[in-house]
Design an enzyme around this catalytic site. Sequence first.
Site, PDB file in Angstrom:
ATOM      1  N   ASP A   1       0.718  -1.340  -0.133  1.00 12.65           N
ATOM      2  CA  ASP A   1      -0.124   0.012  -0.034  1.00 12.65           C
ATOM      3  C   ASP A   1       0.772   1.246  -0.144  1.00 12.65           C
ATOM      4  O   ASP A   1       0.410   2.377  -0.106  1.00 12.65           O
ATOM      5  CB  ASP A   1      -0.944  -0.019   1.154  1.00 12.65           C
ATOM      6  CG  ASP A   1      -2.021  -0.972   1.041  1.00 12.65           C
ATOM      7  OD1 ASP A   1      -1.890  -1.640   0.212  1.00 12.65           O
ATOM      8  OD2 ASP A   1      -2.747  -1.415   2.185  1.00 12.65           O
TER       9      ASP A   1
ATOM     10  N   GLU B   1      -8.630   1.144   4.460  1.00 11.52           N
ATOM     11  CA  GLU B   1      -9.194   1.593   5.598  1.00 11.52           C
ATOM     12  C   GLU B   1      -8.881   3.079   5.737  1.00 11.52           C
ATOM     13  O   GLU B   1      -9.489   3.535   7.042  1.00 11.52           O
ATOM     14  CB  GLU B   1      -8.516   0.565   6.776  1.00 11.52           C
ATOM     15  CG  GLU B   1      -9.249  -0.836   6.907  1.00 11.52           C
ATOM     16  CD  GLU B   1      -8.607  -1.479   5.663  1.00 11.52           C
ATOM     17  OE1 GLU B   1      -7.621  -1.183   5.024  1.00 11.52           O
ATOM     18  OE2 GLU B   1      -8.700  -2.883   5.889  1.00 11.52           O
TER      19      GLU B   1
ATOM     20  N   HIS C   1      -8.011  -7.771  -1.985  1.00 10.77           N
ATOM     21  CA  HIS C   1      -6.918  -7.420  -1.084  1.00 10.77           C
ATOM     22  C   HIS C   1      -5.753  -8.436  -1.495  1.00 10.77           C
ATOM     23  O   HIS C   1      -6.079  -9.716  -1.194  1.00 10.77           O
ATOM     24  CB  HIS C   1      -7.174  -7.303   0.357  1.00 10.77           C
ATOM     25  CG  HIS C   1      -5.988  -7.234   1.029  1.00 10.77           C
ATOM     26  ND1 HIS C   1      -5.583  -5.987   1.377  1.00 10.77           N
ATOM     27  CD2 HIS C   1      -5.462  -8.187   1.958  1.00 10.77           C
ATOM     28  CE1 HIS C   1      -4.434  -6.236   2.227  1.00 10.77           C
ATOM     29  NE2 HIS C   1      -4.340  -7.505   2.742  1.00 10.77           N
TER      30      HIS C   1
END
Length: 246
Positions: A39, A116, A167
């Site tokens: 990420d 998130e 993911h």
Amino acid sequence: MLAEHMTWEEYRDVITKNLIILPVGSLEQHGPHLPLNVDVVIPTSLAKMVSEKMDVVVLPTIAYGYKSHPTSGGGQLFPGTTSLNGITLIHLMLDILRETYRHGGRDFLMLNGHYENIAFVNEAVEIFAHEVDDAKVVTLCWWDLVTDELVDEIFAEAGFPGWDTEHAAITETSLMQYFAPELVREDKIIDDQSERKPAYSIFPAPEDIIPKSGVLYKATYASREKGQKLAKQVVDAIVQIAHQEF
Ligand code: ZN
Ligand code: MN
């Protein structure tokens, strides 16, 4: 165009003129085949590609993010998933925005790479926007810039499970094969999924909503070509947004 490689004089001369990109990532498990910094690598690499097409200043990427959710990142139990409390992340981003503003930065783009994070990114920017009246900030998640047509193409064989479930799967693996193939353990790429995917959250998370591997969908459908297509489309979209909004 990387702020961290500039001298203070070089920084002073560009920070007031150019769009400033702050990539926001996480340190989070991404299955047996991808490193913990997926990420980080993806939004940082996208920002560098944008810098080849227009004048921007890319700030050092935030390498930690908000807590991983079981159904969008596997949750907090995997070794290495090292997360910030929401309030810490908000203050971290707020401090960076305030400091960069103090040196003359006015146009900001927050490029998020961790599912998130986004509510906290928006909260930091919301607070910042109330403090100053001559700055503008755009926030975005790279996956929201992928068109429905490209989603249809990339997920033609596997089917699209939704971005939360994507993911350590097709798009992230493909982008890592394109941006950082040396970090991808090709022989460990697998398909996986949880036994069930509830439409609600459970604390503490039961085992059957988290795949043991940490892979939430079908990573074997990934390819470098898919990664290249995704990167090009997202970068073109960011350049277009930059020209439209700033
Ligand atoms: Zn990820
Ligand atoms: Mn993530």
